[in-house]
Scaffold this active site. Sequence first.
Site, PDB file in Angstrom:
ATOM      1  N   GLU A 136       0.955  -1.107  -0.023  1.00  0.00           N
ATOM      2  CA  GLU A 136       0.112  -0.002  -0.097  1.00  0.00           C
ATOM      3  C   GLU A 136       0.844   1.402   0.084  1.00  0.00           C
ATOM      4  O   GLU A 136       2.223   1.159   0.465  1.00  0.00           O
ATOM      5  CB  GLU A 136      -0.961   0.200   1.288  1.00  0.00           C
ATOM      6  N   ASP A 137       0.382   2.029  -0.556  1.00  0.00           N
ATOM      7  CA  ASP A 137       0.992   3.530  -0.599  1.00  0.00           C
ATOM      8  C   ASP A 137       0.863   4.347   0.848  1.00  0.00           C
ATOM      9  O   ASP A 137       1.933   4.503   1.669  1.00  0.00           O
ATOM     10  CB  ASP A 137       0.473   4.651  -1.497  1.00  0.00           C
ATOM     11  N   ASP A 140      -4.100   5.690   6.428  1.00  0.00           N
ATOM     12  CA  ASP A 140      -4.702   6.869   6.961  1.00  0.00           C
ATOM     13  C   ASP A 140      -5.592   6.306   8.274  1.00  0.00           C
ATOM     14  O   ASP A 140      -4.896   6.328   9.351  1.00  0.00           O
ATOM     15  CB  ASP A 140      -5.373   7.506   5.915  1.00  0.00           C
ATOM     16  N   PHE A 189      -2.060  16.094   4.241  1.00  0.00           N
ATOM     17  CA  PHE A 189      -2.291  15.610   2.955  1.00  0.00           C
ATOM     18  C   PHE A 189      -1.053  15.732   2.298  1.00  0.00           C
ATOM     19  O   PHE A 189      -0.584  16.484   1.855  1.00  0.00           O
ATOM     20  CB  PHE A 189      -3.439  16.209   2.103  1.00  0.00           C
ATOM     21  N   ARG A 202       0.618  12.049  -9.417  1.00  0.00           N
ATOM     22  CA  ARG A 202       1.066  10.892  -9.273  1.00  0.00           C
ATOM     23  C   ARG A 202       2.521  11.062 -10.283  1.00  0.00           C
ATOM     24  O   ARG A 202       3.501  10.179  -9.989  1.00  0.00           O
ATOM     25  CB  ARG A 202       0.381  10.074  -9.904  1.00  0.00           C
TER      26      ARG A 202
HETATM   27  N1  HPA Z   1      -2.388  11.670   0.194  1.00  0.00           N
HETATM   28  C1  HPA Z   1      -2.642  10.836  -0.818  1.00  0.00           C
HETATM   29  N2  HPA Z   1      -3.654   9.981  -0.667  1.00  0.00           N
HETATM   30  C2  HPA Z   1      -4.054   9.736   0.665  1.00  0.00           C
HETATM   31  C3  HPA Z   1      -3.582  10.391   1.660  1.00  0.00           C
HETATM   32  C4  HPA Z   1      -2.714  11.427   1.611  1.00  0.00           C
HETATM   33  O1  HPA Z   1      -2.295  12.223   2.270  1.00  0.00           O
HETATM   34  N3  HPA Z   1      -4.242   9.884   2.905  1.00  0.00           N
HETATM   35  C5  HPA Z   1      -5.005   8.913   2.450  1.00  0.00           C
HETATM   36  N4  HPA Z   1      -4.952   8.705   1.029  1.00  0.00           N
HETATM   37 MG    MG Z   2      -4.786   6.167  -2.427  1.00  0.00          MG
END
Ligand code: HPA
Ligand code: MG
Length: 220
Positions: A136-137, A140, A189, A202
Amino acid sequence: MEAVHEDCIVQIRDDEPGYNLNKFCIPNHYMEDLEYVFIPHGLIMDRTERLAREILRDMGGHHIVALCVLKGGYKFFADLLDFIKALNRNCDRSIPLTVDFIRLKSYCNDQATGDIRVIGGDDLASLAGKNVLIVEDIIDTGRTMQTLLNLLKQYKPNMVKVTSLLVKRRSQTPAYRPDYVGFEIPDKFVVGYALDYNEYFRDLNHICVISENGKEKYKK
Ligand code: HPA
Ligand code: MG
């Protein structure tokens, strides 16, 4: 799932000032849309190399299915797998690695909607009996990952580990902590390195903090 020890995590402090955009290479079309560079690309790569080593140490005995959570996870996934492949070809003990891809959608602008859509995942049945590494990136609230883990359980994998490049530090105890974390970041964010704001950013190498201007410009 085992607790992640604090000393395994690189924490970025709440008062981290980041780096001036003019000191790094930023696409011109984004110069007004970002506040500052938060995690430079090189640092992401160095941390990812170390995560690869830890993942192989723990999961390296068996065939790994690396499951990329698109789209945000694609850069971390590609770079992490490159490091794992490098380790695999340079030591006597190596393991086969196969890949799969899934999409989950839960965001509108910069707000979690609580509404999660799973897209793709046709081959999830092939995860039965496998050691699965979810890539995962960012985690949150953790709700998206809880949903995915519940879904995967139905396919009876042997083991599921989760790695996330980023986790957000929140005042409430997070619902979920991944097994391998790149960086714990403040509740801001962030965009870049495949993380988006309504599909923009991106195409940015560094992880940056978005500006109010950027939020307004790319608002849905
Ligand atoms: N950035 C991009 N995508 C996200 C973030 C964020 O800070 N938090 C959850 N999804
Ligand atoms: Mg995302």
